[in-house]
Design a protein around this motif. Structure first.
Motif, short mmCIF file in Angstrom:
data_model
loop_
_atom_site.label_atom_id
_atom_site.label_comp_id
_atom_site.label_asym_id
_atom_site.label_seq_id
_atom_site.Cartn_x
_atom_site.Cartn_y
_atom_site.Cartn_z
N PRO A 1 -33.77 -54.93 -23.81
CA PRO A 1 -33.91 -56.04 -24.77
C PRO A 1 -34.41 -55.57 -26.14
O PRO A 1 -33.96 -56.07 -27.17
CB PRO A 1 -34.92 -56.97 -24.09
N HIS A 2 -35.31 -54.61 -26.14
CA HIS A 2 -35.81 -54.09 -27.43
C HIS A 2 -34.70 -53.35 -28.17
O HIS A 2 -34.56 -53.50 -29.40
CB HIS A 2 -37.00 -53.17 -27.19
N LEU A 3 -33.91 -52.55 -27.45
CA LEU A 3 -32.86 -51.77 -28.10
C LEU A 3 -31.78 -52.66 -28.72
O LEU A 3 -31.18 -52.31 -29.74
CB LEU A 3 -32.22 -50.82 -27.08
N LEU A 4 -31.53 -53.81 -28.10
CA LEU A 4 -30.47 -54.69 -28.58
C LEU A 4 -30.99 -55.85 -29.43
O LEU A 4 -30.21 -56.69 -29.89
CB LEU A 4 -29.68 -55.25 -27.38
N LYS A 5 -32.29 -55.90 -29.63
CA LYS A 5 -32.88 -57.02 -30.36
C LYS A 5 -32.44 -57.04 -31.82
O LYS A 5 -32.42 -56.00 -32.49
CB LYS A 5 -34.41 -56.94 -30.28
N ARG A 6 -32.13 -58.22 -32.31
CA ARG A 6 -31.78 -58.38 -33.72
C ARG A 6 -33.05 -58.39 -34.57
O ARG A 6 -34.06 -58.99 -34.19
CB ARG A 6 -31.03 -59.69 -33.95
N THR A 7 -32.99 -57.75 -35.72
CA THR A 7 -34.10 -57.80 -36.66
C THR A 7 -33.55 -58.08 -38.06
O THR A 7 -32.38 -57.80 -38.34
CB THR A 7 -34.89 -56.48 -36.69
N LYS A 8 -34.39 -58.61 -38.90
CA LYS A 8 -33.97 -58.88 -40.28
C LYS A 8 -33.68 -57.56 -41.00
O LYS A 8 -34.35 -56.56 -40.76
CB LYS A 8 -35.06 -59.65 -41.01
N PRO A 9 -32.71 -57.57 -41.91
CA PRO A 9 -32.35 -56.34 -42.64
C PRO A 9 -33.29 -56.06 -43.80
O PRO A 9 -32.85 -55.90 -44.95
CB PRO A 9 -30.93 -56.63 -43.10
N THR A 10 -34.57 -56.00 -43.54
CA THR A 10 -35.55 -55.76 -44.59
C THR A 10 -36.41 -54.55 -44.24
O THR A 10 -36.50 -54.15 -43.07
CB THR A 10 -36.47 -56.97 -44.78
N ARG A 11 -37.04 -53.99 -45.24
CA ARG A 11 -37.91 -52.83 -45.04
C ARG A 11 -39.06 -53.18 -44.10
O ARG A 11 -39.38 -52.42 -43.17
CB ARG A 11 -38.45 -52.36 -46.39
N ASP A 12 -39.70 -54.32 -44.32
CA ASP A 12 -40.84 -54.70 -43.49
C ASP A 12 -40.43 -54.87 -42.03
O ASP A 12 -41.17 -54.46 -41.12
CB ASP A 12 -41.47 -56.00 -44.00
N ALA A 13 -39.26 -55.47 -41.79
CA ALA A 13 -38.80 -55.68 -40.42
C ALA A 13 -38.50 -54.34 -39.75
O ALA A 13 -38.84 -54.13 -38.57
CB ALA A 13 -37.56 -56.56 -40.41
N TYR B 1 -36.98 -45.29 -43.95
CA TYR B 1 -36.24 -46.39 -44.58
C TYR B 1 -35.91 -46.05 -46.03
O TYR B 1 -34.77 -46.24 -46.48
CB TYR B 1 -37.05 -47.68 -44.51
N ASP B 2 -36.88 -45.53 -46.75
CA ASP B 2 -36.70 -45.26 -48.18
C ASP B 2 -35.73 -44.11 -48.44
O ASP B 2 -35.13 -44.06 -49.52
CB ASP B 2 -38.06 -44.95 -48.83
N SER C 1 -26.12 -50.14 -39.81
CA SER C 1 -24.77 -49.97 -39.27
C SER C 1 -24.55 -48.52 -38.83
O SER C 1 -23.82 -48.26 -37.87
CB SER C 1 -23.72 -50.38 -40.30
N GLY C 2 -25.19 -47.58 -39.52
CA GLY C 2 -25.09 -46.18 -39.13
C GLY C 2 -25.71 -45.93 -37.77
O GLY C 2 -25.20 -45.14 -36.96
N VAL C 3 -26.82 -46.61 -37.48
CA VAL C 3 -27.46 -46.49 -36.17
C VAL C 3 -26.51 -46.98 -35.08
O VAL C 3 -26.37 -46.35 -34.02
CB VAL C 3 -28.79 -47.27 -36.13
N VAL C 4 -25.82 -48.09 -35.33
CA VAL C 4 -24.87 -48.61 -34.36
C VAL C 4 -23.75 -47.61 -34.12
O VAL C 4 -23.35 -47.36 -32.98
CB VAL C 4 -24.30 -49.96 -34.83
N ARG C 5 -23.25 -47.00 -35.19
CA ARG C 5 -22.17 -46.01 -35.03
C ARG C 5 -22.65 -44.81 -34.21
O ARG C 5 -21.92 -44.29 -33.36
CB ARG C 5 -21.64 -45.58 -36.40
N GLN C 6 -23.88 -44.35 -34.47
CA GLN C 6 -24.40 -43.24 -33.68
C GLN C 6 -24.59 -43.65 -32.22
O GLN C 6 -24.32 -42.86 -31.30
CB GLN C 6 -25.72 -42.75 -34.27
N MET C 7 -25.07 -44.88 -31.99
CA MET C 7 -25.23 -45.36 -30.62
C MET C 7 -23.88 -45.40 -29.90
O MET C 7 -23.78 -45.07 -28.71
CB MET C 7 -25.89 -46.74 -30.61
N MET C 8 -22.83 -45.80 -30.61
CA MET C 8 -21.50 -45.82 -30.01
C MET C 8 -21.06 -44.41 -29.63
O MET C 8 -20.41 -44.21 -28.59
CB MET C 8 -20.50 -46.46 -30.97
N ALA C 9 -21.38 -43.43 -30.46
CA ALA C 9 -21.04 -42.04 -30.12
C ALA C 9 -21.75 -41.61 -28.84
O ALA C 9 -21.17 -40.93 -27.99
CB ALA C 9 -21.40 -41.12 -31.28
N ILE C 10 -23.01 -42.02 -28.71
CA ILE C 10 -23.78 -41.68 -27.50
C ILE C 10 -23.19 -42.37 -26.28
O ILE C 10 -22.98 -41.74 -25.23
CB ILE C 10 -25.26 -42.08 -27.68
#
Length: 313
Positions: free
Chosen positions: A178-190, A222-223, A229-238
């Motif tokens: 659940p943590h790996l698939l959890k949605r988060t806001k696209p912000t630095r703080d999130a 982050y900075d 989206s890059g993380v998702v692409r890497q996860m798909m490769a895995i």
């Protein structure tokens, strides 16, 4: 821990024939034997801590760390949009399916093999024929694949908290899903908040991560160019990687596998399977280590890497 006097390069860029630009940095004397450090999912080169790199350079190595594609300052592969549904289907191993004209196959934008070609391309750009190769987590998958695809270029292999690609080993603790698939806001703080939470969930219980250090690392990550989206692409490769077991059995390279007994993200069975597959590989199970590289274990990692390199010579 003493401070090293080893000098480092500025962050540089290598342009590969594939069109990928890799940001990288080196430590030490370029006439020394090279060590290529490959980081895992979403991890920029800074996750190989600078002091750890200097410890290796102090041992007489030319140390290279870099951002994988879709990480840090390296090229972001923007033409492929992937979603949570793609991840779930890849995680479940959904076979190719075609309903009339609609193709429902799960395809990754790129593969672990492509990431290994990036690593070889970086060595080419630096004029390095052979290197000792070290990979952590996804980086271990890339390192193993590089040894399979370019056996003459890999002097030794150190695979840390990784696995073979076989689905029956190296699985994730179901409580993490659940943590790996959890949605988060696209912000630095999130991103920072989620990273600190992740550090606590997968960090080594015997060497507890410092929340403030985890926060600083997340802010820097982050900075420097974090891409969700890059993380998702890497996860798909895995998730779509092949089982390398048979190919690993054909390797003839000095190898050491390091894995923590408390790893919840990549079960220790992944490390054991890797060591069993590679002929002559040494397995070093670290009590109380999970899925991170805690400073208290840097000497352990340095010893594993340098001992493996010594076996090559």
């Amino acid at each position: 821990m003493t401070t090293s006097s080893v000098t480092s390069s500025d962050e540089l860029f290598a342009s590969l024939p594939s069109g990928i630009d890799l940001c990288h940095q080196t430590f030490g004397d370029d006439t020394d034997p090279a060590i290529l450090l490959i980081m895992g999912l979403s991890g920029p080169m800074g996750w190989w801590d600078e002091e750890l790199c200097r410890l290796l350079a102090d041992r007489g190595f030319f140390v290279i760390r870099y951002d994988n594609r879709d990480t840090g300052r390296s090229t972001k592969v923007r033409q492929h949009a992937m979603g949570r549904t793609d991840l779930v289907r890849a995680f479940l191993g959904v076979p190719p399916l075609k309903l009339g004209p609609v193709d429902l196959a799960v395809r990754a934008p790129y593969s672990i093999s492509d990431l290994a070609e990036d690593a070889a391309g970086l060595l080419d750009a630096l004029g390095i024929d052979q290197a000792h190769v070290v990979g952590a987590s996804m980086g271990g998958m890339i390192a193993q694949t590089l040894a399979i695809q370019e056996p003459d270029r890999v002097l030794s292999l150190t695979s840390i908290m990784s696995t073979t690609g076989r689905r029956t080993v190296g699985w994730q603790d179901p409580r993490l899903i659940p943590h790996l698939l959890k949605r988060t806001k696209p912000t630095r703080d999130a991103y920072v908040a989620r990273s600190v939470e992740s550090s606590a969930l997968i960090g080594s219980p015997a060497f507890p991560p410092d929340p403030e250090a985890a926060r600083r690392r997340a802010e820097i990550t982050y900075d420097r160019g974090y891409s969700a989206s890059g993380v998702v692409r890497q996860m798909m490769a895995i998730l779509t990687q092949p089982d390398r077991t048979a190919a690993l059995r054909r390797l003839s390279v000095p190898a050491t596998v390091v894995h923590g007994t408390a790893d919840r993200l990549v079960n220790p069975s992944g490390g054991r399977a890797t060591a069993e597959a590679i002929p002559g590989a040494e397995l070093r199970m670290v009590e109380g280590m999970a899925h991170d590289l805690p400073p208290a274990l840097w000497d352990t990692f340095v010893a594993a890497i340098t001992d493996t390199a010594a076996r090559a010579s």
